[in-house]
Motif scaffolding. Structure first.
Motif, PDB file in Angstrom:
ATOM      1  N   GLY A  22       0.778  -1.239   0.000  1.00  0.00           N
ATOM      2  CA  GLY A  22       0.000   0.000   0.000  1.00  0.00           C
ATOM      3  C   GLY A  22       0.806   1.284   0.000  1.00  0.00           C
ATOM      4  O   GLY A  22       0.271   2.348   0.277  1.00  0.00           O
ATOM      5  N   ARG A  23       2.110   1.201  -0.284  1.00  0.00           N
ATOM      6  CA  ARG A  23       2.887   2.440  -0.410  1.00  0.00           C
ATOM      7  C   ARG A  23       2.679   3.013  -1.807  1.00  0.00           C
ATOM      8  O   ARG A  23       2.450   2.276  -2.762  1.00  0.00           O
ATOM      9  N   GLU A  24       2.801   4.353  -1.903  1.00  0.00           N
ATOM     10  CA  GLU A  24       2.609   4.982  -3.213  1.00  0.00           C
ATOM     11  C   GLU A  24       3.838   4.764  -4.091  1.00  0.00           C
ATOM     12  O   GLU A  24       4.971   4.835  -3.624  1.00  0.00           O
ATOM     13  N   MET A  25       3.581   4.534  -5.359  1.00  0.00           N
ATOM     14  CA  MET A  25       4.669   4.454  -6.335  1.00  0.00           C
ATOM     15  C   MET A  25       4.706   5.815  -7.051  1.00  0.00           C
ATOM     16  O   MET A  25       3.951   6.049  -7.993  1.00  0.00           O
ATOM     17  N   TYR A  26       5.572   6.696  -6.559  1.00  0.00           N
ATOM     18  CA  TYR A  26       5.573   8.073  -7.035  1.00  0.00           C
ATOM     19  C   TYR A  26       6.314   8.204  -8.364  1.00  0.00           C
ATOM     20  O   TYR A  26       7.333   7.564  -8.596  1.00  0.00           O
ATOM     21  N   GLU A  27       5.759   9.076  -9.181  1.00  0.00           N
ATOM     22  CA  GLU A  27       6.402   9.400 -10.459  1.00  0.00           C
ATOM     23  C   GLU A  27       6.532  10.923 -10.562  1.00  0.00           C
ATOM     24  O   GLU A  27       5.563  11.646 -10.319  1.00  0.00           O
ATOM     25  N   LEU A  28       7.719  11.389 -10.900  1.00  0.00           N
ATOM     26  CA  LEU A  28       7.930  12.813 -11.142  1.00  0.00           C
ATOM     27  C   LEU A  28       7.804  13.058 -12.637  1.00  0.00           C
ATOM     28  O   LEU A  28       8.383  12.311 -13.441  1.00  0.00           O
ATOM     29  N   THR A  29       7.070  14.089 -13.012  1.00  0.00           N
ATOM     30  CA  THR A  29       7.074  14.555 -14.395  1.00  0.00           C
ATOM     31  C   THR A  29       7.840  15.870 -14.391  1.00  0.00           C
ATOM     32  O   THR A  29       7.503  16.782 -13.636  1.00  0.00           O
ATOM     33  N   ILE A  30       8.901  15.932 -15.195  1.00  0.00           N
ATOM     34  CA  ILE A  30       9.753  17.130 -15.191  1.00  0.00           C
ATOM     35  C   ILE A  30       9.798  17.715 -16.603  1.00  0.00           C
ATOM     36  O   ILE A  30      10.180  17.030 -17.559  1.00  0.00           O
ATOM     37  N   ILE A  68       9.847  15.815 -22.062  1.00  0.00           N
ATOM     38  CA  ILE A  68       9.129  15.507 -20.823  1.00  0.00           C
ATOM     39  C   ILE A  68       9.823  14.275 -20.226  1.00  0.00           C
ATOM     40  O   ILE A  68       9.918  13.239 -20.885  1.00  0.00           O
ATOM     41  N   PHE A  69      10.317  14.446 -19.019  1.00  0.00           N
ATOM     42  CA  PHE A  69      10.927  13.312 -18.318  1.00  0.00           C
ATOM     43  C   PHE A  69       9.948  12.796 -17.272  1.00  0.00           C
ATOM     44  O   PHE A  69       9.362  13.581 -16.526  1.00  0.00           O
ATOM     45  N   HIS A  70       9.806  11.480 -17.221  1.00  0.00           N
ATOM     46  CA  HIS A  70       9.051  10.829 -16.147  1.00  0.00           C
ATOM     47  C   HIS A  70      10.036   9.968 -15.368  1.00  0.00           C
ATOM     48  O   HIS A  70      10.744   9.155 -15.963  1.00  0.00           O
ATOM     49  N   ILE A  71      10.081  10.172 -14.058  1.00  0.00           N
ATOM     50  CA  ILE A  71      11.051   9.422 -13.249  1.00  0.00           C
ATOM     51  C   ILE A  71      10.349   8.805 -12.045  1.00  0.00           C
ATOM     52  O   ILE A  71       9.691   9.507 -11.275  1.00  0.00           O
ATOM     53  N   VAL A  72      10.465   7.488 -11.916  1.00  0.00           N
ATOM     54  CA  VAL A  72       9.973   6.791 -10.718  1.00  0.00           C
ATOM     55  C   VAL A  72      11.196   6.483  -9.859  1.00  0.00           C
ATOM     56  O   VAL A  72      11.948   5.557 -10.156  1.00  0.00           O
TER      57      VAL A  72
END
Ligand SMILES: [Zn+2]
Length: 396
Positions: free
Chosen positions: A79-87, A139-143
């Motif tokens: 149940g932890r969030e899988m965060y993604e940054l959009t830069i 657009i960069f997406h980083i997990v």
């Protein structure tokens, strides 16, 4: 027993042997060694020095940037969030921007992959230089933490169910983490500007920096030459630090199916450059900013973005601080003109100043002589309006 039955048994046993060999190979992609893994956990500290709480702290900081948006791509098994940054530069939003996806720390013990990604995030969110240029073009997406449960449980390679997510992509029902990431890939591939580069960030016990490239038998000759172009583009910006493109070739027996790159090749072939990058998973790891810089420049070259900025213009690339973790002497080098005075400060994890000095050229700090306790320290190198901030682990 007749000859036919004998040869069937022979073929069957070969298959079993080959199957086992494949299994071992998949475990050994980054180097699987419980003793070494335990030593590295001891060396780096809880969660290999960067846990889910650290991520939450960094996310709170990243969210302050005009260039970063944070979202969750789903929840992990526990149940932890899988965060993604959009830069990107959100304003103006160009529709033709090139899209890059980076997911990090499938194997929780490979924290160096995060250290490189952290520097990538630093460059991409900096005001000047390649960060600004790439935000206009891409657009960069980083997990940054694809396997948060594994990190919190201090499993070197697995998720909460004890499954290695790296080789779970062709399972009948893949783990939820794999499902979430795959769904995100599928969603972004439907965009007018789909993903063109997908990097899967790891680090290897063999203590070298390299990419796993895929043999034409499992891909195509065209793809193999694109892999060479990509890896050599990255390497050209860090020649002494990254191994040649053909140092690690896999898939000579075809696409093995279980890896994220297998999924990419099966579904998108030459249109997506999907590679595993391996940083160094050993005590002499470091130079994360230089590595991040090479990866970003390599992506820029590969996508023909035409960035020609020089290194001195980059606010965050001028300092190489190593090794990390440090046991005694920390070296700080930069390619600033020797007349530039640098102000250096070191803080402990509570934000208390423990050391300060100014220097020109390069310098060395003897941590051992400072009688500090083992743990995380923050080093700030400042010149003119630029500050380079690095987290260093001191282990006496
Ligand atoms: Zn790995």
């Amino acid at each position: 027993m007749n000859k036919l039955v004998l040869s069937l048994i022979f073929i069957l046993s070969l298959n079993i042997a080959f199957g086992q060999f494949n299994q071992i190979q998949s475990e050994d992609k980054c180097g699987y060694d419980p003793v070494k893994d335990a030593q590295l956990l001891e060396l780096y500290g809880d969660n290999w020095g960067y846990g889910y709480d650290d991520l939450l702290n960094d996310i709170a900081e990243w969210e302050l940037s005009d260039y970063i948006q944070v979202q969750s791509i789903g929840q992990s098994t526990q149940g932890r969030e899988m965060y993604e940054l959009t830069i990107t530069n959100f304003n103006p939003a160009k529709t033709s921007k090139r899209r890059i996806y980076i997911h990090v720390r499938t194997h929780p013990g490979e924290v160096q992959s995060f250290r490189v990604a952290d520097e990538i995030i630093n460059y991409l969110s900096a005001e000047n230089g390649i960060g600004n240029y790439l935000r206009d073009q891409c657009i960069f997406h980083i997990v940054p933490m694809y396997n948060p449960d594994g990190v919190e449980l201090e499993y070197p390679r697995e998720n909460a169910n004890g499954v290695d997510l790296e080789s779970n992509w062709n399972a009948g029902t893949p783990e939820i983490e794999v499902q979430n990431l795959r769904a995100r890939f599928e969603e972004l591939m439907l965009e007018d500007n789909p993903i063109e580069v997908a990097l899967n960030m790891h680090s290897a016990h063999e203590c070298n920096r390299f990419f796993w490239v895929h043999h034409p038998n499992g891909t195509s000759t065209q793809y193999f030459s694109l892999e060479e172009e990509f890896v050599e583009s990255v390497r050209s910006h860090f020649l002494e630090g990254i191994m040649p493109f053909d140092s690690h070739i896999s898939w000579s027996g075809g696409n093995p199916g279980q890896y994220p790159e297998s999924w990419w090749w099966t579904n998108h072939q030459e249109t997506v450059m999907a590679l595993t990058y391996e940083d160094m998973n050993c005590s002499s790891a470091g130079l994360y900013d230089q590595t991040a810089y090479a990866i970003l420049f390599g992506i820029s070259d590969y996508l023909d973005l035409g960035y020609t900025g020089i290194k001195e213009n980059l606010s965050d690339v001028s300092f190489n601080i190593y090794p990390n973790p440090v046991k005694d002497i920390l070296s700080i080098e930069s390619d600033l003109p020797s007349s530039k005075e640098v102000s250096l400060t070191i803080y402990n994890s509570f934000g208390t100043l423990v050391y300060e000095t100014t220097y020109t050229g390069s310098t060395k700090i003897d941590f051992k002589s400072m009688n500090l306790s083992s743990g995380l320290y923050i080093i700030k190198c400042k010149y003119d309006e630029y500050t380079d901030t690095e987290k260093i682990i001191y282990s006496d």
